[in-house]
Write an enzyme that holds these catalytic residues in place. Structure first.
Site, PDB file in Angstrom:
ATOM      1  N   ARG A 174      25.989  56.367  25.907  1.00 47.11           N
ATOM      2  CA  ARG A 174      26.833  57.054  24.913  1.00 47.11           C
ATOM      3  C   ARG A 174      26.317  58.453  24.583  1.00 47.11           C
ATOM      4  NH1 ARG A 174      28.376  54.420  19.281  1.00 47.11           N
ATOM      5  NH2 ARG A 174      26.124  54.198  19.087  1.00 47.11           N
ATOM      6  N   ARG A 202      19.836  46.410  15.578  1.00 48.34           N
ATOM      7  CA  ARG A 202      21.249  46.480  15.165  1.00 48.34           C
ATOM      8  C   ARG A 202      22.016  45.246  15.610  1.00 48.34           C
ATOM      9  NH1 ARG A 202      22.202  51.924  18.014  1.00 48.34           N
ATOM     10  NH2 ARG A 202      24.430  51.622  17.706  1.00 48.34           N
ATOM     11  N   LYS A 209      34.353  50.543  18.297  1.00 47.35           N
ATOM     12  CA  LYS A 209      34.975  50.773  16.982  1.00 47.35           C
ATOM     13  C   LYS A 209      35.325  52.259  16.802  1.00 47.35           C
ATOM     14  CE  LYS A 209      31.407  49.082  14.683  1.00 47.35           C
ATOM     15  NZ  LYS A 209      30.503  48.724  15.798  1.00 47.35           N
ATOM     16  N   ARG A 250      22.609  59.716  19.845  1.00 46.19           N
ATOM     17  CA  ARG A 250      22.217  59.290  18.504  1.00 46.19           C
ATOM     18  C   ARG A 250      20.774  58.794  18.515  1.00 46.19           C
ATOM     19  NH1 ARG A 250      26.969  55.492  16.120  1.00 46.19           N
ATOM     20  NH2 ARG A 250      25.193  54.178  15.610  1.00 46.19           N
TER      21      ARG A 250
HETATM   22  P1  AP5 Z   1      31.703  53.387  20.328  1.00 42.65           P
HETATM   23  O1  AP5 Z   1      33.180  53.427  20.103  1.00 42.65           O
HETATM   24  O2  AP5 Z   1      30.919  54.589  19.989  1.00 42.65           O
HETATM   25  O3  AP5 Z   1      31.046  52.074  19.685  1.00 42.65           O
HETATM   26  P2  AP5 Z   1      30.961  51.567  18.184  1.00 42.65           P
HETATM   27  O4  AP5 Z   1      31.567  50.201  18.141  1.00 42.65           O
HETATM   28  O5  AP5 Z   1      31.513  52.586  17.258  1.00 42.65           O
HETATM   29  O6  AP5 Z   1      29.401  51.387  18.049  1.00 42.65           O
HETATM   30  P3  AP5 Z   1      28.343  51.989  16.998  1.00 42.65           P
HETATM   31  O7  AP5 Z   1      27.032  52.043  17.710  1.00 42.65           O
HETATM   32  O8  AP5 Z   1      28.851  53.248  16.388  1.00 42.65           O
HETATM   33  O9  AP5 Z   1      28.324  50.852  15.949  1.00 42.65           O
HETATM   34  P4  AP5 Z   1      27.233  50.589  14.940  1.00 42.65           P
HETATM   35  O10 AP5 Z   1      27.908  49.552  14.122  1.00 42.65           O
HETATM   36  O11 AP5 Z   1      25.918  50.217  15.497  1.00 42.65           O
HETATM   37  O12 AP5 Z   1      26.981  52.019  14.245  1.00 42.65           O
HETATM   38  P5  AP5 Z   1      27.487  52.682  12.893  1.00 42.65           P
HETATM   39  O13 AP5 Z   1      27.631  54.123  13.120  1.00 42.65           O
HETATM   40  O14 AP5 Z   1      28.638  51.932  12.318  1.00 42.65           O
HETATM   41  O15 AP5 Z   1      31.514  53.027  21.896  1.00 42.65           O
HETATM   42  C1  AP5 Z   1      30.220  52.887  22.456  1.00 42.65           C
HETATM   43  C2  AP5 Z   1      30.176  53.512  23.848  1.00 42.65           C
HETATM   44  O16 AP5 Z   1      30.999  52.767  24.751  1.00 42.65           O
HETATM   45  C3  AP5 Z   1      30.690  54.942  23.908  1.00 42.65           C
HETATM   46  O17 AP5 Z   1      29.918  55.644  24.826  1.00 42.65           O
HETATM   47  C4  AP5 Z   1      32.154  54.788  24.426  1.00 42.65           C
HETATM   48  O18 AP5 Z   1      32.554  55.925  25.131  1.00 42.65           O
HETATM   49  C5  AP5 Z   1      32.039  53.568  25.318  1.00 42.65           C
HETATM   50  N1  AP5 Z   1      33.229  52.723  25.335  1.00 42.65           N
HETATM   51  C6  AP5 Z   1      33.896  52.264  24.238  1.00 42.65           C
HETATM   52  N2  AP5 Z   1      34.921  51.463  24.617  1.00 42.65           N
HETATM   53  C7  AP5 Z   1      34.887  51.409  25.970  1.00 42.65           C
HETATM   54  C8  AP5 Z   1      35.676  50.722  26.949  1.00 42.65           C
HETATM   55  N3  AP5 Z   1      36.708  49.916  26.596  1.00 42.65           N
HETATM   56  N4  AP5 Z   1      35.356  50.863  28.251  1.00 42.65           N
HETATM   57  C9  AP5 Z   1      34.303  51.643  28.616  1.00 42.65           C
HETATM   58  N5  AP5 Z   1      33.513  52.318  27.751  1.00 42.65           N
HETATM   59  C10 AP5 Z   1      33.804  52.206  26.430  1.00 42.65           C
HETATM   60  O19 AP5 Z   1      26.240  52.419  11.926  1.00 42.65           O
HETATM   61  C11 AP5 Z   1      25.015  53.070  12.154  1.00 42.65           C
HETATM   62  C12 AP5 Z   1      23.985  52.637  11.136  1.00 42.65           C
HETATM   63  O20 AP5 Z   1      24.408  53.002   9.805  1.00 42.65           O
HETATM   64  C13 AP5 Z   1      23.719  51.127  11.029  1.00 42.65           C
HETATM   65  O21 AP5 Z   1      22.811  50.684  12.015  1.00 42.65           O
HETATM   66  C14 AP5 Z   1      23.167  51.021   9.606  1.00 42.65           C
HETATM   67  O22 AP5 Z   1      21.838  51.467   9.566  1.00 42.65           O
HETATM   68  C15 AP5 Z   1      24.021  52.017   8.848  1.00 42.65           C
HETATM   69  N6  AP5 Z   1      25.238  51.408   8.290  1.00 42.65           N
HETATM   70  C16 AP5 Z   1      26.518  51.704   8.648  1.00 42.65           C
HETATM   71  N7  AP5 Z   1      27.379  50.968   7.947  1.00 42.65           N
HETATM   72  C17 AP5 Z   1      26.644  50.189   7.131  1.00 42.65           C
HETATM   73  C18 AP5 Z   1      26.978  49.185   6.169  1.00 42.65           C
HETATM   74  N8  AP5 Z   1      28.248  48.848   5.941  1.00 42.65           N
HETATM   75  N9  AP5 Z   1      25.957  48.576   5.501  1.00 42.65           N
HETATM   76  C19 AP5 Z   1      24.680  48.915   5.725  1.00 42.65           C
HETATM   77  N10 AP5 Z   1      24.286  49.841   6.626  1.00 42.65           N
HETATM   78  C20 AP5 Z   1      25.262  50.467   7.330  1.00 42.65           C
HETATM   79 MG    MG Z   2      30.713  53.874  15.788  1.00 43.25          MG
END
Ligand code: AP5
Ligand code: MG
Length: 217
Positions: free
Chosen positions: A128, A172, A14, A161
């Site tokens: 990551r 998660r 994402k 992270r």
């Molecule tokens: P990356 O693009 O970083 O992945 P991502 O989908 O953004 O994953 P996140 O871990 O950020 O999602 P998340 O939903 O757990 O965290 P968030 O910050 O939203 O890619 C991952 C890795 O793969 C990277 O190393 C990248 O380089 C690699 N990669 C990507 N695509 C690739 C490809 N095609 N080929 C090869 N490699 C690739 O949320 C964090 C926390 O915040 C949550 O756990 C929760 O506690 C809180 N939170 C956030 N939003 C809410 C909400 N709406 N409600 C309640 N709590 C919330």
């Molecule tokens: Mg993310």
């Protein structure tokens, strides 16, 4: 106009794809995860309140998250489109967004849903490295920065992270299947869902997402 929700499990890509989408289509990238991490880094009251929840992989309360997003989407820079990353994440958040989206004239018209198998997600999360300054995401195995440990975009030192450990990742992922995956059905019924395979090369995925954005803009 592109009022986009970007959905997918942790590690699907994402954040990676949000970076170019926001730039190429000149819309603000609104990541609730980034907003929460900024609050934690600043040591604000909100940051202290949510620190333990985020680091353990839990979900921040719907009320708090919805209020934050409603305020952010109400700002002027969202009037010509926006890109929500990581919100909504529960059925209550999706319902709230539908209601306040109408109220503030910011209704969602496109959902980009990126899926990938669990084994791949865990590998990606383990490798990551993120930029604490600009939020760019890299990977020690698949998407290496040009200089080891340094952000290509802004030159800051990359970090891991705190919630990128096996235990928090499991929480998660469980939360994703329990609370977020049902939103696919919700958005399918709204007629805005578009599914993508996040396990392919990032450059190939960029091409197919671009086709979708061009068709909807
Ligand atoms: P990356 O693009 O970083 O992945 P991502 O989908 O953004 O994953 P996140 O871990 O950020 O999602 P998340 O939903 O757990 O965290 P968030 O910050 O939203 O890619 C991952 C890795 O793969 C990277 O190393 C990248 O380089 C690699 N990669 C990507 N695509 C690739 C490809 N095609 N080929 C090869 N490699 C690739 O949320 C964090 C926390 O915040 C949550 O756990 C929760 O506690 C809180 N939170 C956030 N939003 C809410 C909400 N709406 N409600 C309640 N709590 C919330
Ligand atoms: Mg993310």
């Amino acid at each position: 106009m592109l009022n986009i929700v970007l959905m997918g499990p942790p590690g699907a890509g994402k954040g990676t794809h949000a970076m170019w989408m926001a730039k190429d289509y000149a819309i603000p990238h609104i990541s609730t995860g980034d907003m929460f991490r900024e609050a934690m880094a600043s040591g604000s009251e909100l940051g202290n309140q949510i620190k333990d929840i985020i680091n353990s992989g839990g979900l921040v309360s719907d009320d708090l998250t919805c209020a934050l997003v409603k305020e952010r989407l109400s700002r002027k820079d969202c009037e010509n489109g926006y890109l929500l990353d990581g919100f909504p994440r529960t059925p209550a958040q999706a319902e709230a967004l539908k209601t306040f989206g109408k109220e503030i004239n910011r209704e969602v018209n496109l959902v980009i849903n990126i899926g990938a198998p669990d084994e791949l997600l865990i590998q990606r999360i383990a490798g990551r490295r993120v930029c604490p300054k600009c939020g760019a995401s890299f990977n020690v195995n698949t998407m290496k920065p040009k200089v080891e440990g340094i952000c290509d975009v802004c030159g800051a030192e990359l970090i891991q992270r705190k919630d990128d450990n096996e235990e928090s990742f499991k929480v998660r992922l469980t939360n994703y299947y329990k609370s977020t995956a049902p939103l696919m059905e919700f958005y399918k019924n709204e007629g805005v869902l578009n599914d993508f395979d996040g396990s392919i090369e990032a450059t190939d995925l960029k091409k197919v997402i671009t086709d979708c954005l061009e068709a909807h803009k």
